[in-house]
Scaffold this active site. Structure first.
Site, PDB file in Angstrom:
ATOM      1  N   LEU A   8       0.867  -1.167   0.000  1.00 11.98           N
ATOM      2  CA  LEU A   8       0.000   0.000   0.000  1.00 11.98           C
ATOM      3  C   LEU A   8       0.908   1.222   0.000  1.00 11.98           C
ATOM      4  O   LEU A   8       1.645   1.456   0.954  1.00 11.98           O
ATOM      5  CB  LEU A   8      -0.905  -0.010   1.237  1.00 11.98           C
ATOM      6  CG  LEU A   8      -1.886   1.142   1.361  1.00 11.98           C
ATOM      7  CD1 LEU A   8      -2.831   1.171   0.164  1.00 11.98           C
ATOM      8  CD2 LEU A   8      -2.679   1.000   2.652  1.00 11.98           C
ATOM      9  N   ARG A   9       0.888   1.996  -1.045  1.00 15.88           N
ATOM     10  CA  ARG A   9       1.794   3.127  -1.195  1.00 15.88           C
ATOM     11  C   ARG A   9       1.170   4.398  -0.634  1.00 15.88           C
ATOM     12  O   ARG A   9      -0.026   4.604  -0.723  1.00 15.88           O
ATOM     13  CB  ARG A   9       2.150   3.305  -2.656  1.00 15.88           C
ATOM     14  CG  ARG A   9       2.743   2.017  -3.220  1.00 15.88           C
ATOM     15  CD  ARG A   9       3.488   2.230  -4.481  1.00 15.88           C
ATOM     16  NE  ARG A   9       3.910   0.962  -5.033  1.00 15.88           N
ATOM     17  CZ  ARG A   9       4.988   0.300  -4.664  1.00 15.88           C
ATOM     18  NH1 ARG A   9       5.766   0.786  -3.740  1.00 15.88           N
ATOM     19  NH2 ARG A   9       5.305  -0.846  -5.214  1.00 15.88           N
ATOM     20  N   ALA A  10       2.032   5.250  -0.056  1.00 15.13           N
ATOM     21  CA  ALA A  10       1.549   6.475   0.590  1.00 15.13           C
ATOM     22  C   ALA A  10       2.088   7.738  -0.069  1.00 15.13           C
ATOM     23  O   ALA A  10       2.099   8.791   0.536  1.00 15.13           O
ATOM     24  CB  ALA A  10       1.920   6.451   2.069  1.00 15.13           C
ATOM     25  N   LYS A  15       4.694   5.936  -7.935  1.00 17.09           N
ATOM     26  CA  LYS A  15       3.833   4.795  -8.261  1.00 17.09           C
ATOM     27  C   LYS A  15       2.405   5.055  -7.806  1.00 17.09           C
ATOM     28  O   LYS A  15       2.130   5.956  -7.017  1.00 17.09           O
ATOM     29  CB  LYS A  15       4.394   3.527  -7.624  1.00 17.09           C
ATOM     30  CG  LYS A  15       5.754   3.155  -8.185  1.00 17.09           C
ATOM     31  CD  LYS A  15       6.291   1.904  -7.552  1.00 17.09           C
ATOM     32  CE  LYS A  15       7.670   1.571  -8.126  1.00 17.09           C
ATOM     33  NZ  LYS A  15       8.247   0.404  -7.493  1.00 17.09           N
ATOM     34  N   ILE A  17      -1.137   5.338  -6.125  1.00 21.96           N
ATOM     35  CA  ILE A  17      -1.575   5.474  -4.739  1.00 21.96           C
ATOM     36  C   ILE A  17      -3.078   5.226  -4.696  1.00 21.96           C
ATOM     37  O   ILE A  17      -3.847   5.927  -5.355  1.00 21.96           O
ATOM     38  CB  ILE A  17      -1.281   6.881  -4.188  1.00 21.96           C
ATOM     39  CG1 ILE A  17       0.205   7.199  -4.313  1.00 21.96           C
ATOM     40  CG2 ILE A  17      -1.741   6.996  -2.736  1.00 21.96           C
ATOM     41  CD1 ILE A  17       0.507   8.666  -4.134  1.00 21.96           C
TER      42      ILE A  17
END
Length: 124
Positions: A8-10, A15, A17
Site C-alpha cells: 500500500l503506497r503512501a 507509483k 496510490i
C-alpha cells in the site's frame, strides 16, 4: 517494510496510490508529541527501540570498542555520525563512513565492531 507483493503506497514514490484504501488503513487520532517517539531500553551501550512488528529489531549503539556480535540472520549496519570499523572472525576488515551502510549476511556468523560515535543496527 516486510517482504510483500501487496504494498500500500503512501506517495513516497511516483507509483500508483490507492487513496481510499490508504485512508481506510489510517487511524486519524490526535496524539501528544511525547507519545509519538518510542523510548528505548538501554543495555551495555546500546539503545534498543521497540518495533511493533516481529520482522526485525532496531538498535543504536554508542561508543563501542571491539563489541562482539553473533550473527544468525541477515542484518544491516548504518554509520550515523562517525566511521564504523568491522572485523570478521576470519580477520577481514571493513570501514564504513558516516551515512554509509553495510549488509551482513547470516553466513558471516560473527564480527567485532568499533565506533567512536553512533551506528544503527537492523536485525532479526
Amino acid at each position: 517494510m516486510a517482504n510483500s507483493d501487496n504494498v500500500l503506497r503512501a506517495g513516497l514514490t511516483p507509483k500508483h496510490i490507492d487513496v481510499a484504501e490508504l485512508a481506510s488503513c489510517t487511524i486519524f487520532e490526535p496524539k501528544a508529541r511525547d507519545e509519538l517517539l518510542t523510548a528505548p531500553s538501554f543495555d551495555n551501550g546500546a539503545e534498543h527501540y521497540p518495533v511493533p512488528v516481529g520482522d526485525f529489531k532496531f538498535s543504536v549503539y554508542v561508543n563501542q570498542v571491539n563489541r562482539e556480535v553473533t550473527v544468525s540472520t541477515p542484518e544491516i549496519l548504518l554509520a550515523l555520525d562517525a566511521p564504523v570499523e568491522l572485523t570478521h572472525t576470519d580477520g577481514e576488515t571493513l570501514t564504513i563512513e558516516r551515512g554509509q551502510s553495510v549488509f551482513i549476511p547470516a553466513s558471516a556468523k560473527g564480527y567485532k565492531v568499533s565506533c567512536s560515535g553512533k551506528f544503527a543496527r537492523a536485525y532479526c
